[in-house]
Design a protein around this motif. Structure first.
Motif, PDB file in Angstrom:
ATOM      1  N   ALA A 162     -30.735  21.913  89.736  1.00 20.18           N
ATOM      2  CA  ALA A 162     -29.835  20.909  90.313  1.00 20.18           C
ATOM      3  C   ALA A 162     -29.302  21.351  91.672  1.00 20.18           C
ATOM      4  O   ALA A 162     -28.233  20.898  92.095  1.00 20.18           O
ATOM      5  N   SER A 163     -30.014  22.204  92.377  1.00 18.46           N
ATOM      6  CA  SER A 163     -29.545  22.723  93.656  1.00 18.46           C
ATOM      7  C   SER A 163     -29.127  21.588  94.589  1.00 18.46           C
ATOM      8  O   SER A 163     -29.903  20.652  94.835  1.00 18.46           O
ATOM      9  N   PRO A 164     -27.917  21.653  95.142  1.00 21.13           N
ATOM     10  CA  PRO A 164     -27.477  20.618  96.085  1.00 21.13           C
ATOM     11  C   PRO A 164     -28.239  20.644  97.402  1.00 21.13           C
ATOM     12  O   PRO A 164     -28.073  19.741  98.227  1.00 21.13           O
ATOM     13  N   LEU A 165     -29.069  21.666  97.615  1.00 17.64           N
ATOM     14  CA  LEU A 165     -29.886  21.707  98.831  1.00 17.64           C
ATOM     15  C   LEU A 165     -31.076  20.757  98.739  1.00 17.64           C
ATOM     16  O   LEU A 165     -31.785  20.554  99.735  1.00 17.64           O
ATOM     17  N   GLY A 166     -31.304  20.178  97.546  1.00 17.92           N
ATOM     18  CA  GLY A 166     -32.330  19.155  97.392  1.00 17.92           C
ATOM     19  C   GLY A 166     -33.739  19.705  97.357  1.00 17.92           C
ATOM     20  O   GLY A 166     -33.967  20.925  97.332  1.00 17.92           O
ATOM     21  N   THR A 167     -34.697  18.789  97.358  1.00 16.93           N
ATOM     22  CA  THR A 167     -36.115  19.141  97.318  1.00 16.93           C
ATOM     23  C   THR A 167     -36.816  18.518  98.519  1.00 16.93           C
ATOM     24  O   THR A 167     -37.245  17.369  98.471  1.00 16.93           O
ATOM     25  N   PRO A 168     -36.931  19.246  99.614  1.00 13.98           N
ATOM     26  CA  PRO A 168     -37.629  18.721 100.788  1.00 13.98           C
ATOM     27  C   PRO A 168     -39.095  18.446 100.479  1.00 13.98           C
ATOM     28  O   PRO A 168     -39.677  19.068  99.573  1.00 13.98           O
ATOM     29  N   PRO A 169     -39.721  17.523 101.206  1.00 18.79           N
ATOM     30  CA  PRO A 169     -41.127  17.174 100.928  1.00 18.79           C
ATOM     31  C   PRO A 169     -42.088  18.354 101.039  1.00 18.79           C
ATOM     32  O   PRO A 169     -43.146  18.341 100.391  1.00 18.79           O
TER      33      PRO A 169
END
Length: 292
Positions: A142-149
């Motif tokens: 659930a990292s708030p840094l997200g999942t970049p493409p």
């Protein structure tokens, strides 16, 4: 039913290309004799000055394992020594009480090859014979840094040392694990330096590491003290002065173990200050986002 912890009958591993497993250990002979045969790649064991006969026992029982005995305990720096000796494209780290699931060393290497800016792949961790998901894994997912493409999973600014595969050239370019922080909590400084250099870390839950915590682990208070020491020294080396002050204040407020860790950091402050290099604003912004 046979326990997954039972010592396996040794068989030659189906070794993935370009991967070495590096294990650091101290006084965990029986754990090592159970886990080392499970690794499906060449293994480098770096022994941190064991006094329980680990080096002789492993060399006798598992001659295919490369053993690098150190005269003293250098902490996580042992992993850097082992990685430099390995010299392969990728290095998978494991502890003496953990191992990578069958086929997943090759799977992790394929992920790293497919994502050229990925420096560290953090696998999911299953704990004990009952294979409980490590409670840190949902936090990473659930990292708030997200999942970049361009990444195979959530972007991280840290990782679990015993569940990581690293791209060796990126790892060594930022110095690997350093001699100041030592262990535990050694991942933070390395993660900050990788991010500052433009590398990525990602959580990939399709790759698994098994962890059966050793019965010879230190008590919780001692571990809290050691982590507090690492946090303070990492802050001194990489964070602005106001963040160093906040880290010290948090240690003072947290409890007796954290204050003990703060005191233990004092002898290493000169070495930390000599290595001080504040990370860029973009990395600090990510740290603040994670803190929130």
């Amino acid at each position: 039913m046979t326990s997954t912890w039972a010592r396996p009958r040794h068989r030659p591993p189906a070794s993935p290309d370009g991967v070495t497993v590096v294990v650091m250990s101290r006084d965990r002979r029986e754990d090592l004799l159970a886990t080392l045969p499970r690794h499906e790649a060449p293994v480098v064991l770096v022994d941190n000055g064991s006094t329980d006969g680990t080096v002789d026992a492993v060399r006798a029982a598992l001659p295919e394992v490369t053993v690098l005995p150190l005269a003293e305990n250098v902490g996580a720096r042992a992993r850097t020594i082992g990685a430099g000796h390995a010299g392969t494209e990728f290095v998978a780290f494991a502890d003496d009480d953990s191992w990578w699931a069958p086929g997943d060393l090759a799977r992790a290497a394929a992920v790293l090859r497919a994502h050229p800016r990925l420096a560290v792949l953090n696998a999911r961790v299953l704990v004990g014979p009952e294979e409980r998901l490590d409670p840190l894994c949902p936090v990473l997912a659930a990292s708030p840094l997200g999942t970049p493409p361009h990444l195979p999973g959530p972007r991280l600014l840290g990782f679990i040392g015993c569940a990581a595969m690293v791209r060796l050239d990126a790892f060594l370019a930022v110095g690997g694990f350093d001699p100041v922080v030592r262990f535990p909590g050694e991942e933070e400084r390395l993660s900050l330096d990788l991010a500052a250099a433009g590398w990525d870390i990602a959580y990939v839950d399709s790759v698994t590491v098994h962890h059966h915590p050793s019965t010879r682990r230190h008590d919780a208070a001692a571990r809290r003290a050691a982590i507090s020491r690492s946090k303070v020294l990492t802050a001194v080396m990489r964070l602005p002065a106001r963040d160093v002050a906040r880290t010290v204040a948090a240690a003072v407020r947290a409890g007796a173990p954290e204050r003990r860790g703060l005191r233990r950091a004092l002898p290493d402050l000169p070495a930390a200050l000599r290595r001080r290099r504040v990370v860029p604003g973009s990395v600090l912004a990510d740290l603040r986002l994670l803190a929130r």
